[in-house]
Design an enzyme around this catalytic site. Structure first.
Site, mmCIF file in Angstrom:
data_model
loop_
_atom_site.group_PDB
_atom_site.id
_atom_site.type_symbol
_atom_site.label_atom_id
_atom_site.label_comp_id
_atom_site.label_asym_id
_atom_site.label_seq_id
_atom_site.Cartn_x
_atom_site.Cartn_y
_atom_site.Cartn_z
ATOM 1 N N ARG A 1 -15.027 4.876 6.115
ATOM 2 C CA ARG A 1 -14.183 4.034 5.258
ATOM 3 C C ARG A 1 -12.945 3.552 6.024
ATOM 4 O O ARG A 1 -12.554 2.385 5.950
ATOM 5 C CB ARG A 1 -13.773 4.890 4.066
ATOM 6 C CG ARG A 1 -12.962 4.249 3.006
ATOM 7 C CD ARG A 1 -12.691 5.300 1.956
ATOM 8 N NE ARG A 1 -13.952 5.808 1.445
ATOM 9 C CZ ARG A 1 -14.496 5.426 0.304
ATOM 10 N NH1 ARG A 1 -13.872 4.573 -0.468
ATOM 11 N NH2 ARG A 1 -15.649 5.914 -0.090
ATOM 12 N N GLU B 1 0.860 -1.196 0.000
ATOM 13 C CA GLU B 1 0.000 0.000 0.000
ATOM 14 C C GLU B 1 0.892 1.240 0.000
ATOM 15 O O GLU B 1 1.805 1.345 0.801
ATOM 16 C CB GLU B 1 -0.912 -0.024 1.238
ATOM 17 C CG GLU B 1 -1.597 1.282 1.582
ATOM 18 C CD GLU B 1 -2.450 1.873 0.459
ATOM 19 O OE1 GLU B 1 -3.224 1.135 -0.166
ATOM 20 O OE2 GLU B 1 -2.309 3.095 0.207
ATOM 21 N N TYR C 1 -26.298 10.062 6.350
ATOM 22 C CA TYR C 1 -26.535 8.887 7.201
ATOM 23 C C TYR C 1 -25.453 8.805 8.268
ATOM 24 O O TYR C 1 -24.344 9.304 8.077
ATOM 25 C CB TYR C 1 -26.586 7.600 6.365
ATOM 26 C CG TYR C 1 -25.386 7.349 5.476
ATOM 27 C CD1 TYR C 1 -24.242 6.719 5.959
ATOM 28 C CD2 TYR C 1 -25.387 7.734 4.140
ATOM 29 C CE1 TYR C 1 -23.156 6.470 5.144
ATOM 30 C CE2 TYR C 1 -24.302 7.505 3.314
ATOM 31 C CZ TYR C 1 -23.190 6.867 3.819
ATOM 32 O OH TYR C 1 -22.107 6.636 3.002
ATOM 33 N N ASP D 1 -12.138 -1.285 -7.968
ATOM 34 C CA ASP D 1 -12.239 -0.162 -8.906
ATOM 35 C C ASP D 1 -11.235 -0.262 -10.049
ATOM 36 O O ASP D 1 -11.458 0.300 -11.126
ATOM 37 C CB ASP D 1 -12.015 1.167 -8.172
ATOM 38 C CG ASP D 1 -13.285 1.696 -7.505
ATOM 39 O OD1 ASP D 1 -14.310 0.987 -7.511
ATOM 40 O OD2 ASP D 1 -13.242 2.830 -6.980
HETATM 41 C C1 LIG Z 1 -18.810 9.956 -3.148
HETATM 42 C C2 LIG Z 1 -18.585 8.483 -3.099
HETATM 43 C C3 LIG Z 1 -19.420 7.688 -2.307
HETATM 44 C C4 LIG Z 1 -19.252 6.300 -2.289
HETATM 45 N N1 LIG Z 1 -20.101 5.552 -1.523
HETATM 46 C C5 LIG Z 1 -20.002 4.203 -1.553
HETATM 47 C C6 LIG Z 1 -20.891 3.397 -0.771
HETATM 48 O O1 LIG Z 1 -21.750 3.886 -0.028
HETATM 49 N N2 LIG Z 1 -20.767 2.031 -0.856
HETATM 50 C C7 LIG Z 1 -19.833 1.441 -1.672
HETATM 51 O O2 LIG Z 1 -19.784 0.209 -1.741
HETATM 52 N N3 LIG Z 1 -18.973 2.188 -2.408
HETATM 53 C C8 LIG Z 1 -19.026 3.545 -2.355
HETATM 54 N N4 LIG Z 1 -18.144 4.306 -3.080
HETATM 55 C C9 LIG Z 1 -17.153 3.630 -3.947
HETATM 56 C C10 LIG Z 1 -15.970 3.095 -3.171
HETATM 57 O O3 LIG Z 1 -15.358 4.122 -2.451
HETATM 58 C C11 LIG Z 1 -14.941 2.465 -4.110
HETATM 59 O O4 LIG Z 1 -15.570 1.708 -5.098
HETATM 60 C C12 LIG Z 1 -13.999 1.554 -3.311
HETATM 61 O O5 LIG Z 1 -13.245 2.340 -2.414
HETATM 62 C C13 LIG Z 1 -13.088 0.766 -4.241
HETATM 63 O O6 LIG Z 1 -12.200 0.016 -3.458
HETATM 64 P P1 LIG Z 1 -10.790 -0.406 -4.058
HETATM 65 O O7 LIG Z 1 -10.113 -1.161 -2.965
HETATM 66 O O8 LIG Z 1 -10.975 -1.068 -5.380
HETATM 67 O O9 LIG Z 1 -10.038 0.951 -4.375
HETATM 68 P P2 LIG Z 1 -9.597 2.115 -3.384
HETATM 69 O O10 LIG Z 1 -10.501 2.242 -2.239
HETATM 70 O O11 LIG Z 1 -9.377 3.314 -4.245
HETATM 71 O O12 LIG Z 1 -8.196 1.601 -2.827
HETATM 72 C C14 LIG Z 1 -7.047 1.576 -3.639
HETATM 73 C C15 LIG Z 1 -5.840 1.555 -2.725
HETATM 74 O O13 LIG Z 1 -4.672 1.409 -3.536
HETATM 75 C C16 LIG Z 1 -3.670 2.316 -3.084
HETATM 76 N N5 LIG Z 1 -2.808 2.580 -4.223
HETATM 77 C C17 LIG Z 1 -3.106 3.317 -5.321
HETATM 78 N N6 LIG Z 1 -2.065 3.301 -6.182
HETATM 79 C C18 LIG Z 1 -1.100 2.538 -5.609
HETATM 80 C C19 LIG Z 1 0.205 2.153 -6.009
HETATM 81 N N7 LIG Z 1 0.726 2.565 -7.183
HETATM 82 N N8 LIG Z 1 0.956 1.353 -5.185
HETATM 83 C C20 LIG Z 1 0.427 0.925 -3.985
HETATM 84 N N9 LIG Z 1 -0.807 1.288 -3.547
HETATM 85 C C21 LIG Z 1 -1.565 2.068 -4.361
HETATM 86 C C22 LIG Z 1 -4.471 3.522 -2.600
HETATM 87 O O14 LIG Z 1 -3.730 4.315 -1.709
HETATM 88 C C23 LIG Z 1 -5.671 2.856 -1.946
HETATM 89 O O15 LIG Z 1 -5.434 2.553 -0.590
HETATM 90 C C24 LIG Z 1 -18.243 5.693 -3.080
HETATM 91 C C25 LIG Z 1 -17.382 6.484 -3.849
HETATM 92 C C26 LIG Z 1 -17.540 7.866 -3.850
HETATM 93 C C27 LIG Z 1 -16.604 8.688 -4.693
#
Ligand SMILES: Cc1cc2nc3c(=O)[nH]c(=O)nc-3n(C[C@H](O)[C@H](O)[C@H](O)COP(=O)(O)OP(=O)(O)OC[C@H]3O[C@@H](n4cnc5c(N)ncnc54)[C@H](O)[C@@H]3O)c2cc1C
Length: 385
Positions: free
Chosen positions: A97, A33, A202, A280
């Site tokens: 989060r 991370e 909420y 994502d």
């Molecule tokens: C306004 C808003 C409201 C939301 N509400 C909801 C909700 O109510 N419910 C829900 O399910 N989803 C919600 N989401 C969506 C949710 O936040 C994301 O879909 C989710 O965080 C995706 O998780 P992830 O682990 O794929 O990516 P991320 O949470 O983006 O995590 C990626 C991680 O990778 C790390 N990283 C990035 N690049 C590198 C690198 N090169 N080397 C090492 N580490 C790296 C980052 O620091 C981060 O910790 C919301 C989003 C937004 C914008």
């Protein structure tokens, strides 16, 4: 033990979940991370029944229940505060989060997570994939899970993702204290929908903290940055003249962050030469179904169930293809529906006169999905083939 070594790039909710699920299956896993630690505050999100089911299966139910706020109901309101719908949301927890990530990472062995390690490249040219870091070091693995989020740096090693598609909408987000607010604002969810904007509030913990996300048209000519702190007056101005209850919440805001929303069209493939996309990085979606994190959690359960039965590095290709085939139809559908919901919400006019902007459709296909069972079934199919 499978003898597999798995490296996960990104310790967000998706990376943390797949690491915990793999570890529970006895797979050797390391998470890299880029941040130095889990951010102390962050924003709020809704952990829906489908995501909760995965984490409960991993033994986290009591920690989640003791931390998050149960959101049993949703009130839909028009801009002037007229209630137009009130429904049961089933099992849904409002959470910070950062709390959610911390709970999942606490379940993972301390030696598994390496903070402060920014991945700059994943190489697949010769032999097993290699993760390269900004400090010049590297880590080899049999499988690399790319879970580095919406603006994934590493996804292009697998596919050429379509360009980010700005939604033209910004989310203004913050936390406020619910102290002294009436019961109907301090518990459950409230959503106000009006012309070209909507506001969602909420609770996110058991100590009276409310999360708000105010969706507004993205101001023209704004900087290329996508996440930054703004003056709280911006959100108060955006909802001036709306329901007094909405004003009472926004008046309390002192720290507000703006996120410019974007997604991508669904794309393939998600896997190549031992590297696989998750969360994502694989299926970036708009937040209008509250499913991005929940889908990343589901991904983690299914990928881990498939890799848990791998007989060494030579046995991963079909397993990764099965993960993609199992996940993609569902995440494609949710990506598309999240975009449609955003379009529908941003044209909301007068809900009291029968406008169709309030979502009323049956979403049991989203919340009722049992990812642990789906993972076990996918693994059993491979075993039988
Ligand atoms: C306004 C808003 C409201 C939301 N509400 C909801 C909700 O109510 N419910 C829900 O399910 N989803 C919600 N989401 C969506 C949710 O936040 C994301 O879909 C989710 O965080 C995706 O998780 P992830 O682990 O794929 O990516 P991320 O949470 O983006 O995590 C990626 C991680 O990778 C790390 N990283 C990035 N690049 C590198 C690198 N090169 N080397 C090492 N580490 C790296 C980052 O620091 C981060 O910790 C919301 C989003 C937004 C914008």
């Amino acid at each position: 033990m499978t003898g597999l070594r798995v490296a996960v790039v990104g310790g967000g909710i998706g990376g943390a979940t797949v690491a915990l699920a793999l570890e529970r299956h006895g797979v050797d896993v390391a998470v890299y991370e880029r941040r130095d630690s889990v951010p102390p505050v962050g924003s709020g999100l809704g952990l829906a029944g489908n995501g909760y089911r995965v984490l409960e299966d991993l033994g986290l139910g009591p920690a989640l229940d003791g931390t998050g706020a149960p959101l049993a109901t949703m009130r839909m309101l028009s801009a002037d505060g007229t209630e137009v719908a009130h429904y049961d949301t089933g099992r849904l927890l409002g959470m910070r989060r950062a709390d959610l990530i911390r709970i999942v990472l606490d379940g993972v062995g301390p030696s598994v997570v390496h903070h402060g390690r920014e991945c700059v490249a994943v190489e697949v040219d010769t032999g097993p994939p290699v993760v390269r870091f900004g400090d010049g070091s590297c880590a080899a693995a049999d499988v690399v899970v790319v879970a580095d989020g919406l603006r994934s740096r590493c996804a292009p090693v697998v596919a050429a993702p379509p360009a980010l598609r700005p939604a033209g909408t910004s989310a203004l987000r913050g936390f406020v204290s619910a102290d002294g607010l009436p019961e109907h604002l301090a518990t459950g969810q409230n959503a106000w929908l009006g012309p070209d904007r909507h506001l969602l509030c909420y609770p996110v913990d058991r100590h009276g903290t409310l999360n708000f996300a105010a969706f507004v048209p993205r101001p023209a000519g704004s900087a290329d940055e996508w996440s930054f702190r703004v003056d709280p007056e911006v959100v108060r101005d955006a909802y001036a003249g709306w329901d007094d209850d909405a004003g009472a919440i926004l008046d309390r805001a002192s720290e507000v962050y703006r996120y410019d929303l974007a997604d991508r069209d669904p794309f393939a493939p998600w896997t190549r030469a031992g590297v696989v996309l998750l969360g994502d990085a694989a299926h970036p979606m708009l937040p209008h179904m509250g499913q991005g994190a929940n889908q990343a959690i589901e991904d983690g359960a299914i990928l881990a169930a498939l890799l848990a039965e791998a007989e060494g590095a030579a046995d991963v290709t079909e397993r990764l293809a099965t993960y993609e085939a199992t996940r993609k139809p569902r995440t494609d559908r949710i990506q598309r529906q999240s975009r449609r919901n955003g379009e529908r919400f941003s044209r909301a006019r007068d809900l009291t006169s029968g406008d169709d902007s309030a979502p009323t459709e049956d979403l049991s296909w989203v919340y009722g999905y049992d990812a642990p069972a789906a993972g076990r079934a996918a693994a059993a199919r491979l075993r039988a083939s």
